[in-house]
Design an enzyme around this catalytic site. Structure first.
Site, PDB file in Angstrom:
ATOM      1  N   SER A  10      26.813   1.604 -30.526  1.00 37.17           N
ATOM      2  CA  SER A  10      26.551   2.546 -31.615  1.00 37.17           C
ATOM      3  C   SER A  10      26.438   1.758 -32.918  1.00 37.17           C
ATOM      4  CB  SER A  10      27.703   3.547 -31.715  1.00 37.17           C
ATOM      5  OG  SER A  10      27.663   4.168 -32.983  1.00 37.17           O
ATOM      6  N   HIS A  35      22.596   3.461 -29.495  1.00 39.13           N
ATOM      7  CA  HIS A  35      23.027   4.801 -29.917  1.00 39.13           C
ATOM      8  C   HIS A  35      22.983   4.877 -31.446  1.00 39.13           C
ATOM      9  CE1 HIS A  35      25.300   8.562 -29.420  1.00 39.13           C
ATOM     10  NE2 HIS A  35      26.068   8.182 -30.431  1.00 39.13           N
ATOM     11  N   ASP A  37      23.826   7.262 -34.730  1.00 44.20           N
ATOM     12  CA  ASP A  37      24.580   8.415 -35.211  1.00 44.20           C
ATOM     13  C   ASP A  37      24.023   8.916 -36.534  1.00 44.20           C
ATOM     14  OD1 ASP A  37      26.662   8.715 -33.209  1.00 44.20           O
ATOM     15  OD2 ASP A  37      27.383   6.758 -33.894  1.00 44.20           O
ATOM     16  N   HIS A  68      21.895  10.729 -31.836  1.00 47.66           N
ATOM     17  CA  HIS A  68      22.960  11.734 -31.792  1.00 47.66           C
ATOM     18  C   HIS A  68      22.966  12.442 -33.147  1.00 47.66           C
ATOM     19  CE1 HIS A  68      27.663  12.332 -31.482  1.00 47.66           C
ATOM     20  NE2 HIS A  68      27.004  13.487 -31.500  1.00 47.66           N
ATOM     21  N   MET A  70      24.378  14.736 -35.698  1.00 46.62           N
ATOM     22  CA  MET A  70      25.570  15.476 -36.144  1.00 46.62           C
ATOM     23  C   MET A  70      25.198  16.142 -37.454  1.00 46.62           C
ATOM     24  SD  MET A  70      28.334  12.588 -35.053  1.00 46.62           S
ATOM     25  CE  MET A  70      27.029  11.380 -34.893  1.00 46.62           C
ATOM     26  N   ASP A 177      31.755   9.288 -25.925  1.00 45.89           N
ATOM     27  CA  ASP A 177      31.473   8.807 -27.290  1.00 45.89           C
ATOM     28  C   ASP A 177      32.703   8.895 -28.183  1.00 45.89           C
ATOM     29  OD1 ASP A 177      30.214   7.992 -29.577  1.00 45.89           O
ATOM     30  OD2 ASP A 177      28.907   9.744 -29.772  1.00 45.89           O
TER      31      ASP A 177
HETATM   32  C1  DX5 Z   1      31.378   9.319 -34.044  1.00 46.30           C
HETATM   33  C2  DX5 Z   1      30.114   8.775 -33.406  1.00 46.30           C
HETATM   34  C3  DX5 Z   1      30.319   7.649 -32.453  1.00 46.30           C
HETATM   35  C4  DX5 Z   1      30.926   6.430 -33.078  1.00 46.30           C
HETATM   36  C5  DX5 Z   1      31.731   5.673 -32.059  1.00 46.30           C
HETATM   37  O1  DX5 Z   1      31.089  10.475 -34.752  1.00 46.30           O
HETATM   38  O2  DX5 Z   1      29.432   9.781 -32.702  1.00 46.30           O
HETATM   39  O3  DX5 Z   1      29.112   7.315 -31.806  1.00 46.30           O
HETATM   40  O4  DX5 Z   1      29.980   5.544 -33.608  1.00 46.30           O
HETATM   41  O5  DX5 Z   1      32.386   4.656 -32.731  1.00 46.30           O
HETATM   42  P1  DX5 Z   1      33.680   3.923 -32.149  1.00 46.30           P
HETATM   43  O6  DX5 Z   1      33.247   3.205 -30.919  1.00 46.30           O
HETATM   44  O7  DX5 Z   1      34.057   3.028 -33.250  1.00 46.30           O
HETATM   45  O8  DX5 Z   1      34.696   5.001 -31.860  1.00 46.30           O
HETATM   46 ZN    ZN Z   2      27.626   9.203 -31.445  1.00 49.18          ZN
END
Ligand code: DX5
Ligand code: ZN
Length: 229
Positions: A10, A35, A37, A68, A70, A177
């Site tokens: 990510s 990935h 975000d 992804h 959000m 995730d």
């Molecule tokens: C959180 C994101 C994740 C995040 C994971 O809202 O959706 O994808 O980047 O990061 P780590 O691996 O640091 O928990």
């Molecule tokens: Zn994510």
């Protein structure tokens, strides 16, 4: 019998000052997908990146890009992200009043469709859309930030989703995730995840990106050998 898990770095945890180099490095180290975000400061209390950054990543990446979203009203941006050349787009069930319609929209835009579930949302929320999705993103932290702790209660939901997917007979990937590292990846794999998304433990690994990916692969392989998958 050991089963492999795909690794999806990510870029939320990457150094944005040299993002292209970091993506190339993750790719050369054997990442299966990247990935991305996307946060809007409304659905989650953080703002990250939009289509311009995704386009820049697409220029250097040869592996699939997994977006992804959000964000609230994701239907307003599906085509824009699809045009960046991404492989899959996931929307949050909690952000969609008309989830079925948005999933159709994603597929019509030429992408694989995914649904993400906040920690409080039960597995059964996806019961009526299993026929129109390609992947499920199981959030194992509350979305918005990297570097949080894996919520262990989510393994039960992962198992429930694995059972739902198996019963549906559909080919649906299950992503995990949030809070994934060398310790938690085995739990996730054992509970049914097929893709491990990880930011901090890859991009902020003290020995570098390749070492971070290696560590995850080794932990997953070990879990497989121990019969945890
Ligand atoms: C959180 C994101 C994740 C995040 C994971 O809202 O959706 O994808 O980047 O990061 P780590 O691996 O640091 O928990
Ligand atoms: Zn994510």
């Amino acid at each position: 019998m050991s089963k492999s898990i795909k690794i999806a770095p990510s870029i939320l945890a990457a150094d944005f000052g040299c993002l292209a180099e970091q993506v190339i490095c993750a790719q050369e180290a054997g990442a299966d997908l990247i990935h991305i975000d996307v946060m809007d400061g409304r659905f989650v209390p953080n703002i990250t990146m939009g289509p311009a950054v995704v386009e820049a990543v697409a220029k250097v990446a040869d592996i699939p890009l997994d977006v992804h979203l959000m964000i609230v009203e994701p239907d307003r941006f599906v085509e824009q992200f699809a045009e960046c050349g991404v492989d899959s787009i996931s929307v949050h069930v909690e952000a969609c009043a008309h989830l079925h319609r948005v999933l159709d929209q994603i597929r019509s835009a030429g992408c694989r469709a995914g649904v993400a579930l906040n920690p409080h949302t039960p597995a059964i929320a996806l019961g009526e859309v299993l026929g129109c999705i390609n992947l499920i993103n199981v959030m194992t932290v509350n979305p918005g930030f990297g570097g949080q702790r894996f919520i262990s209660g989510m393994t039960r939901k992962l198992r429930q989703l694995r059972a739902l997917v198996a019963a549906s007979g559909k080919d649906i990937e299950i992503e995990v995730d949030g809070g994934i590292n060398g310790d938690t990846i085995s739990t996730a794999l054992g509970a049914g995840a097929t893709i491990a998304i990880a930011g901090t433990c890859i991009f902020q690994h003290e020995k570098g990106i390749a070492a971070g990916i290696d560590e995850l692969r080794r932990a997953a392989a070990q879990a497989g050998a121990n019969g945890e998958s």
